[in-house]
Write a protein that holds these residues in place. Structure first.
Motif, PDB file in Angstrom:
ATOM      1  N   ASN A 155      -5.575 -20.523 109.593  1.00 41.37           N
ATOM      2  CA  ASN A 155      -6.392 -20.188 111.042  1.00 41.37           C
ATOM      3  C   ASN A 155      -8.072 -19.596 111.610  1.00 41.37           C
ATOM      4  OD1 ASN A 155      -4.424 -21.404 112.199  1.00 41.37           O
ATOM      5  ND2 ASN A 155      -3.218 -19.636 112.067  1.00 41.37           N
ATOM      6  N   ILE A 156      -8.427 -19.011 109.400  1.00 43.26           N
ATOM      7  CA  ILE A 156      -9.811 -18.340 110.203  1.00 43.26           C
ATOM      8  C   ILE A 156     -10.718 -19.197 109.435  1.00 43.26           C
ATOM      9  CG2 ILE A 156     -10.928 -17.258 108.691  1.00 43.26           C
ATOM     10  CD1 ILE A 156      -8.731 -15.129 108.181  1.00 43.26           C
ATOM     11  N   ARG A 157     -11.993 -19.657 110.945  1.00 39.09           N
ATOM     12  CA  ARG A 157     -12.999 -20.507 110.397  1.00 39.09           C
ATOM     13  C   ARG A 157     -13.797 -19.783 110.025  1.00 39.09           C
ATOM     14  NH1 ARG A 157     -14.535 -22.714 114.999  1.00 39.09           N
ATOM     15  NH2 ARG A 157     -13.473 -21.182 116.376  1.00 39.09           N
ATOM     16  N   PHE A 158     -14.588 -20.267 109.310  1.00 35.87           N
ATOM     17  CA  PHE A 158     -16.398 -19.988 109.094  1.00 35.87           C
ATOM     18  C   PHE A 158     -16.907 -20.452 110.431  1.00 35.87           C
ATOM     19  CE2 PHE A 158     -20.411 -20.713 107.003  1.00 35.87           C
ATOM     20  CZ  PHE A 158     -21.120 -19.315 107.210  1.00 35.87           C
ATOM     21  N   LEU A 159     -17.651 -18.840 111.056  1.00 37.32           N
ATOM     22  CA  LEU A 159     -18.872 -19.595 112.425  1.00 37.32           C
ATOM     23  C   LEU A 159     -20.171 -19.984 111.936  1.00 37.32           C
ATOM     24  CD1 LEU A 159     -16.793 -17.123 114.974  1.00 37.32           C
ATOM     25  CD2 LEU A 159     -16.248 -19.894 114.308  1.00 37.32           C
ATOM     26  N   GLY A 160     -20.358 -19.330 110.489  1.00 34.96           N
ATOM     27  CA  GLY A 160     -21.993 -19.491 110.367  1.00 34.96           C
ATOM     28  C   GLY A 160     -22.287 -18.115 109.907  1.00 34.96           C
ATOM     29  N   ALA A 161     -23.798 -18.030 109.681  1.00 37.10           N
ATOM     30  CA  ALA A 161     -24.542 -16.727 108.705  1.00 37.10           C
ATOM     31  C   ALA A 161     -25.806 -16.663 109.623  1.00 37.10           C
ATOM     32  CB  ALA A 161     -24.568 -16.945 107.545  1.00 37.10           C
ATOM     33  N   ARG A 162     -26.285 -15.790 109.333  1.00 33.95           N
ATOM     34  CA  ARG A 162     -27.663 -14.873 109.718  1.00 33.95           C
ATOM     35  C   ARG A 162     -28.495 -13.859 108.141  1.00 33.95           C
ATOM     36  NH1 ARG A 162     -29.336 -12.556 114.740  1.00 33.95           N
ATOM     37  NH2 ARG A 162     -31.142 -11.325 113.209  1.00 33.95           N
ATOM     38  N   TYR A 163     -30.073 -14.257 108.039  1.00 32.28           N
ATOM     39  CA  TYR A 163     -30.598 -13.292 107.159  1.00 32.28           C
ATOM     40  C   TYR A 163     -30.732 -11.615 108.820  1.00 32.28           C
ATOM     41  CZ  TYR A 163     -34.915 -11.170 105.429  1.00 32.28           C
ATOM     42  OH  TYR A 163     -35.755 -10.251 105.181  1.00 32.28           O
ATOM     43  N   ILE A 164     -30.669 -10.741 107.335  1.00 35.49           N
ATOM     44  CA  ILE A 164     -30.455  -9.464 107.917  1.00 35.49           C
ATOM     45  C   ILE A 164     -31.046  -8.087 107.017  1.00 35.49           C
ATOM     46  CG2 ILE A 164     -28.836  -9.355 110.293  1.00 35.49           C
ATOM     47  CD1 ILE A 164     -27.026  -7.537 107.637  1.00 35.49           C
ATOM     48  N   ASN A 165     -31.252  -7.254 107.500  1.00 34.29           N
ATOM     49  CA  ASN A 165     -32.047  -6.330 106.645  1.00 34.29           C
ATOM     50  C   ASN A 165     -31.359  -4.544 106.354  1.00 34.29           C
ATOM     51  OD1 ASN A 165     -34.361  -6.300 105.667  1.00 34.29           O
ATOM     52  ND2 ASN A 165     -35.105  -7.532 107.602  1.00 34.29           N
ATOM     53  N   VAL A 166     -30.927  -4.724 105.695  1.00 31.93           N
ATOM     54  CA  VAL A 166     -29.802  -3.286 105.481  1.00 31.93           C
ATOM     55  C   VAL A 166     -30.647  -2.952 104.110  1.00 31.93           C
ATOM     56  CG1 VAL A 166     -27.586  -2.517 104.421  1.00 31.93           C
ATOM     57  CG2 VAL A 166     -27.451  -5.206 105.578  1.00 31.93           C
ATOM     58  N   ARG A 167     -31.042  -1.048 105.064  1.00 32.43           N
ATOM     59  CA  ARG A 167     -31.913  -0.347 104.383  1.00 32.43           C
ATOM     60  C   ARG A 167     -33.146  -0.997 104.064  1.00 32.43           C
ATOM     61  NH1 ARG A 167     -29.052   4.352 103.595  1.00 32.43           N
ATOM     62  NH2 ARG A 167     -30.784   4.635 101.582  1.00 32.43           N
ATOM     63  N   ASP A 168     -33.810  -1.461 104.626  1.00 32.38           N
ATOM     64  CA  ASP A 168     -34.716  -2.069 104.426  1.00 32.38           C
ATOM     65  C   ASP A 168     -34.813  -3.326 102.708  1.00 32.38           C
ATOM     66  OD1 ASP A 168     -36.626  -0.337 106.458  1.00 32.38           O
ATOM     67  OD2 ASP A 168     -36.600   0.879 104.993  1.00 32.38           O
ATOM     68  N   LYS A 169     -33.634  -3.857 102.889  1.00 30.66           N
ATOM     69  CA  LYS A 169     -33.600  -4.694 101.921  1.00 30.66           C
ATOM     70  C   LYS A 169     -32.755  -6.021 102.922  1.00 30.66           C
ATOM     71  CE  LYS A 169     -33.244  -2.095  98.041  1.00 30.66           C
ATOM     72  NZ  LYS A 169     -32.163  -1.499  97.185  1.00 30.66           N
ATOM     73  N   ALA A 170     -33.320  -7.801 101.960  1.00 26.80           N
ATOM     74  CA  ALA A 170     -32.898  -8.806 102.312  1.00 26.80           C
ATOM     75  C   ALA A 170     -31.474  -8.664 102.161  1.00 26.80           C
ATOM     76  CB  ALA A 170     -33.257  -9.653 102.015  1.00 26.80           C
ATOM     77  N   ALA A 171     -30.437  -9.387 103.345  1.00 27.02           N
ATOM     78  CA  ALA A 171     -28.630  -9.182 102.893  1.00 27.02           C
ATOM     79  C   ALA A 171     -28.626 -10.141 104.361  1.00 27.02           C
ATOM     80  CB  ALA A 171     -28.374  -8.131 103.581  1.00 27.02           C
ATOM     81  N   ALA A 172     -26.843 -10.805 103.660  1.00 26.29           N
ATOM     82  CA  ALA A 172     -26.664 -12.132 104.175  1.00 26.29           C
ATOM     83  C   ALA A 172     -25.599 -11.125 105.534  1.00 26.29           C
ATOM     84  CB  ALA A 172     -25.996 -13.017 103.952  1.00 26.29           C
ATOM     85  N   TYR A 173     -25.844 -11.562 106.316  1.00 25.51           N
ATOM     86  CA  TYR A 173     -24.553 -11.285 107.212  1.00 25.51           C
ATOM     87  C   TYR A 173     -22.847 -12.893 107.583  1.00 25.51           C
ATOM     88  CZ  TYR A 173     -22.097 -10.712 112.007  1.00 25.51           C
ATOM     89  OH  TYR A 173     -21.153 -10.872 112.972  1.00 25.51           O
ATOM     90  N   LEU A 174     -22.220 -13.125 107.761  1.00 26.26           N
ATOM     91  CA  LEU A 174     -21.406 -14.370 107.859  1.00 26.26           C
ATOM     92  C   LEU A 174     -20.685 -13.993 108.784  1.00 26.26           C
ATOM     93  CD1 LEU A 174     -20.931 -14.397 104.224  1.00 26.26           C
ATOM     94  CD2 LEU A 174     -22.489 -15.255 105.184  1.00 26.26           C
ATOM     95  N   ASN A 175     -19.830 -14.511 109.571  1.00 27.68           N
ATOM     96  CA  ASN A 175     -18.722 -14.633 111.013  1.00 27.68           C
ATOM     97  C   ASN A 175     -17.746 -15.207 110.769  1.00 27.68           C
ATOM     98  OD1 ASN A 175     -18.268 -13.037 113.174  1.00 27.68           O
ATOM     99  ND2 ASN A 175     -20.186 -13.847 114.370  1.00 27.68           N
ATOM    100  N   PHE A 176     -16.797 -14.256 110.530  1.00 28.35           N
ATOM    101  CA  PHE A 176     -15.656 -15.441 110.813  1.00 28.35           C
ATOM    102  C   PHE A 176     -14.833 -15.515 112.232  1.00 28.35           C
ATOM    103  CE2 PHE A 176     -17.339 -14.510 106.821  1.00 28.35           C
ATOM    104  CZ  PHE A 176     -16.836 -15.214 105.919  1.00 28.35           C
ATOM    105  N   LYS A 177     -13.669 -16.111 112.537  1.00 34.45           N
ATOM    106  CA  LYS A 177     -13.064 -16.227 113.778  1.00 34.45           C
ATOM    107  C   LYS A 177     -11.576 -17.027 113.684  1.00 34.45           C
ATOM    108  CE  LYS A 177     -13.602 -16.227 118.690  1.00 34.45           C
ATOM    109  NZ  LYS A 177     -14.586 -16.615 119.640  1.00 34.45           N
ATOM    110  N   ASP A 178     -10.327 -15.762 113.621  1.00 33.62           N
ATOM    111  CA  ASP A 178      -9.401 -16.416 113.837  1.00 33.62           C
ATOM    112  C   ASP A 178      -8.355 -16.368 115.061  1.00 33.62           C
ATOM    113  OD1 ASP A 178      -6.515 -16.796 113.400  1.00 33.62           O
ATOM    114  OD2 ASP A 178      -5.967 -14.667 111.777  1.00 33.62           O
ATOM    115  N   GLY A 179      -8.575 -17.139 116.076  1.00 31.99           N
ATOM    116  CA  GLY A 179      -8.348 -16.917 117.604  1.00 31.99           C
ATOM    117  C   GLY A 179      -9.292 -16.032 117.918  1.00 31.99           C
ATOM    118  N   LEU A 180      -8.635 -14.511 118.438  1.00 33.49           N
ATOM    119  CA  LEU A 180      -8.834 -14.139 119.358  1.00 33.49           C
ATOM    120  C   LEU A 180      -9.723 -12.841 118.763  1.00 33.49           C
ATOM    121  CD1 LEU A 180      -6.767 -13.347 122.695  1.00 33.49           C
ATOM    122  CD2 LEU A 180      -9.080 -15.246 122.438  1.00 33.49           C
ATOM    123  N   ARG A 181      -9.645 -12.962 117.015  1.00 31.86           N
ATOM    124  CA  ARG A 181     -10.152 -11.654 116.177  1.00 31.86           C
ATOM    125  C   ARG A 181     -11.721 -12.592 115.119  1.00 31.86           C
ATOM    126  NH1 ARG A 181      -5.033 -10.826 112.839  1.00 31.86           N
ATOM    127  NH2 ARG A 181      -4.239 -12.773 112.447  1.00 31.86           N
TER     128      ARG A 181
END
Length: 248
Positions: A155-181
């Motif tokens: 039931n876990i679906r990959f929803l997508g991604a975005r580029y972010i910064n963590v402590r002034d360094k490039a990082a990846a942000y990923l999002n997943f969903k399982d029903g309402l979770r």
């Protein structure tokens, strides 16, 4: 959007009062403007410590009185809107915080950054369940290969991604969903020295650091040169089971 316009919208952005279109435009500016990125970090740190100082520290009545008088005088002049509306007690508390704790780190830790991104529920740069498209997009921006995890729970679906910064360094942000979770993962390079201060345990032949922040369970582990941070409001037992069958 230029830096002047970004500055005008900054406090509305931090308070979560912008509509989605303006928020996306502002964040697109932040991506490519190091100066505005630092301003965001500082203002977020300032607001967080203002709230903490108001609840954790008390100032002498005399100091409150002097500051209250000073604020009434200052209101007759042109000052920043954020200071116009701040109560004297808050200003006094923040002054005490800055004076007595001048070495507070402005940049958030890996755990704080992961929870912050999760609670913001950021709009995604790449949406959909195609991990290859997300991986190609991220690699162009963060300049390292981003492994997209595969959870075998159906039931876990990959929803997508975005580029972010963590402590002034490039990082990846990923999002997943399982029903309402909802689950989010931040993948960054570097910063593993922070992990030494976090509690750790063995989980499925992997050493993980598990901490609670703002009601969320945060699982952090290192694999080669990358640091993975998974955020969920599921109980620890459920997250343990979730990570048992994750593949990269």
């Amino acid at each position: 959007m230029n830096c002047k316009e970004a500055n005008e919208y900054l406090h509305l952005y931090l308070d979560g009062e912008l509509d989605l279109e303006d928020q996306v435009e502002l964040e697109n500016h932040f991506k490519f403007c190091p100066a505005c990125q630092k301003r965001v970090l500082f203002e977020r740190w300032f607001k967080r410590n203002m709230v903490q100082a108001m609840t954790d520290r008390a100032a002498p009545d005399e100091l409150y009185a002097r500051l209250d008088h000073g604020l009434r005088v200052a209101r007759r002049r042109e000052i920043h809107p954020a200071w116009k509306v701040a109560p004297a007690a808050a200003i006094a508390a923040v002054i005490l915080t800055v004076v007595f704790f001048p070495r507070i780190e402005i940049n958030p830790t890996i755990v704080e950054a992961a929870v912050e991104k999760h609670t913001q529920d950021l709009p995604l740069d790449v949406s959909g369940d195609n991990p290859i498209e997300a991986k190609n997009y991220l690699q162009q921006r963060v300049k390292f290969a981003v492994p997209i995890p595969r959870f075998h729970r159906p039931n876990i679906r990959f929803l997508g991604a975005r580029y972010i910064n963590v402590r002034d360094k490039a990082a990846a942000y990923l999002n997943f969903k399982d029903g309402l979770r909802r689950y989010s993962m931040v993948i960054s390079r570097g910063g593993e020295e922070e992990l030494d201060n976090l509690p750790k345990r063995k989980l499925h032949n992997r050493e993980v650091h598990v901490v609670k922040r703002n009601g969320y369970n945060v699982y952090v582990w290192k694999k080669q040169e990358l640091v993975f941070s998974l955020v969920s409001d599921d109980p620890e037992e459920d997250v343990d089971n979730l990570l048992e069958d994750v593949k990269f």
